[in-house]
Enzyme design. Structure first.
Site, PDB file in Angstrom:
ATOM      1  N   SER A 320      50.314  46.644 -58.566  1.00 31.92           N
ATOM      2  CA  SER A 320      50.129  47.341 -58.769  1.00 31.92           C
ATOM      3  C   SER A 320      48.390  46.540 -58.612  1.00 31.92           C
ATOM      4  O   SER A 320      48.288  46.203 -57.319  1.00 31.92           O
ATOM      5  CB  SER A 320      49.795  48.300 -60.059  1.00 31.92           C
ATOM      6  OG  SER A 320      51.515  49.079 -59.927  1.00 31.92           O
ATOM      7  N   ASP A 331      42.861  39.027 -48.069  1.00 32.11           N
ATOM      8  CA  ASP A 331      42.770  39.279 -46.333  1.00 32.11           C
ATOM      9  C   ASP A 331      41.075  39.013 -46.483  1.00 32.11           C
ATOM     10  O   ASP A 331      40.964  38.538 -44.626  1.00 32.11           O
ATOM     11  CB  ASP A 331      42.890  40.993 -46.448  1.00 32.11           C
ATOM     12  CG  ASP A 331      44.504  41.187 -46.783  1.00 32.11           C
ATOM     13  OD1 ASP A 331      45.181  40.762 -46.307  1.00 32.11           O
ATOM     14  OD2 ASP A 331      44.104  42.517 -46.216  1.00 32.11           O
ATOM     15  N   LYS A 345      53.796  47.543 -54.945  1.00 30.68           N
ATOM     16  CA  LYS A 345      53.845  49.058 -56.078  1.00 30.68           C
ATOM     17  C   LYS A 345      52.205  49.399 -54.936  1.00 30.68           C
ATOM     18  O   LYS A 345      51.808  49.127 -55.431  1.00 30.68           O
ATOM     19  CB  LYS A 345      53.612  49.069 -57.261  1.00 30.68           C
ATOM     20  CG  LYS A 345      52.875  50.695 -57.784  1.00 30.68           C
ATOM     21  CD  LYS A 345      53.048  50.717 -58.992  1.00 30.68           C
ATOM     22  CE  LYS A 345      52.783  52.772 -59.178  1.00 30.68           C
ATOM     23  NZ  LYS A 345      51.192  52.783 -58.997  1.00 30.68           N
TER      24      LYS A 345
END
Length: 447
Positions: A320, A331, A345
């Protein structure tokens, strides 16, 4: 906190996290007629319909998992409930039709526990407890810094023999915690047993305790000074604690950081955003999409505290909000990720208090990493994958002092990766700036 913070399975963890700051005020009964309202106000049906209205208004899947949600309401309100427990059971059964373990009802006790946990504070005396494996006696693991217990000289290893005159023999940590907690300013009497001193009474005045969710230290690895930070969950106080940790470690002239998110099941979405901004000076952090397709992109805002090299440790229980932070750092090329595949999740919940003190968590959005990746049921792949063997896990669990040492294979690999990154001259440190809160406060992102 008066009791150890247990680490339940990911599915159950949400019952022990949340934030009272996260609750929303909702209208009772919604568009029902005045006669229906009058009939329901003093019955358990009021809670059932209040919860139904919230799901109807906010749930991320407008088809409600291809369930006739209006018919579900009629079925719920057609039943006669003799007590709240029957209504709770019917509501839970209705929510199961959504096939979403994160949209869930909590009775008042569960909701209160959830609120305290992710709020990151509670009223008590500030001791962590366990039942000693050998003696089976309720024992102090440690007092929390600056708590009433800490100031009164409570020590690790002290035995809690009685609480307000009640013998603790056979008592669980949860039972003891319930007795020790209470309103701020009230007193609790403990009977303490200590080696070399026998037993003695100790009166403590309860206070508001901020639970530590960030622990950090300087680790000397070869000729490098490494700042090690472990984040256990994204509570309401996590961002402030993280900020202090980074700043303090920088004054100690560390050359890089290891951020350990292993076992971190998530918490408040806003907390993950604020912490991401401490490491990222620019770039996207996360994109959320609601059931109407409305998209919101959340980005860094040039408030990073440091540009020193960073390695993030993750495992299959990093979920999460942990994955939001990990995805943002990966990223954007800000950190190397080491460890095992994360949980996977990609859903965000909103938490609501209901009229009788119970609560409801509702999935309201799907999120994507900055590169547009949907990590649902897949997780985030580390840059350097290293899984612990059963032997590794047993070794670390039997001797927690080995955690985050060279005897911890994932940590050891993180140091190898970080040493390569710190071989170059570190970038200059940025100034600090207070991060403003946004409307994301109040959203949970915990399995």
């Amino acid at each position: 906190m008066n009791g150890t913070i247990k680490r339940p399975s990911l599915f159950h963890f949400a019952l022990f996290t949340g934030a009272i700051l996260a609750t929303s005020t909702v209208s009772l009964l919604g568009p029902a007629s005045s006669s229906v309202q009058a009939a329901l106000q003093d019955s358990p049906k009021a809670i059932v319909d209040e919860a139904w209205q919230i799901v109807n208004r906010e749930y991320v899947d407008g088809s409600f998992n291809r369930t006739d949600w209006q018919a579900t309401r009629q079925a719920l309100l057609s039943k006669d409930y003799t007590n709240k427990e029957q209504a709770y059971a019917a509501l839970k059964a209705a929510l199961e039709k959504l096939n979403d373990p994160y949209t869930r009802f909590m009775d008042p006790k569960q909701y209160d526990a959830l609120s305290n946990q992710t709020a990151g504070e509670l009223s008590g005396v500030g001791i962590r407890l366990e039942v000693n494996d050998q003696t089976k006696i309720l024992t102090v693991v440690e007092p929390i810094d600056n708590s009433p217990a800490f100031k009164a000289g409570v020590q690790s290893g002290d035995r809690i023999l009685a609480i307000n005159g009640k013998n603790t023999k056979g008592m669980t940590v949860d039972d003891a915690s319930t007795l020790i907690r209470g309103d701020v300013g009230t007193k609790v009497m403990l009977e303490i047993g200590r080696d070399g001193k026998g037993s003695f009474p100790l009166a403590l005045t309860r206070a508001r305790i901020e639970l530590p969710t960030v622990r950090y230290s300087v680790k000397e690895e070869g000729n490098k000074r490494i700042g090690y930070i472990r984040l256990n969950e994204f509570s309401a106080h996590a961002a402030d604690q993280m900020r202090r940790a980074i700043q303090d470690l920088q004054t100690k002239k560390v050359e890089g950081f290891v951020l350990d998110l292993r076992g971190n099941p998530g918490g408040l979405l806003q907390s993950s955003i604020e912490i991401s901004r401490m490491w990222l000076d620019k770039g996207d952090i996360v994109r959320t999409v609601d059931r109407k397709g409305n998209s919101e992109e959340i980005s860094a805002n040039r408030t990073a505290i440091t540009k020193l090299p960073l390695v993030v440790l993750v495992d299959g229980n990093s979920a999460s909000s942990s994955e939001i932070l990990t995805g943002a750092l990966k990223d954007n090329g800000r950190a190397k990720i080491v460890g095992s595949q994360t949980f996977g999740k990609a859903l965000v919940q909103s938490v609501h208090s209901l009229a009788d003190g119970s609560g409801l968590a509702v999935t309201i959005a799907h999120y994507y990493t900055p590169n547009g990746t949907d990590i649902s049921h897949k997780g985030i792949a580390p840059d350097v994958k290293i899984d612990l063997t059963d032997g590794d896990r047993q070794k670390l669990s039997s001797n927690p002092k080995l955690f985050a040492t060279k005897d911890d294979p994932q940590y050891a690999q993180a140091i190898v990766v970080l040493e390569k990154a710190t071989a170059a001259r570190p970038a200059p440190i940025l100034g600090t700036q207070q991060v403003s809160t946004r409307q994301e406060k109040g959203r949970l992102d915990t399995p």
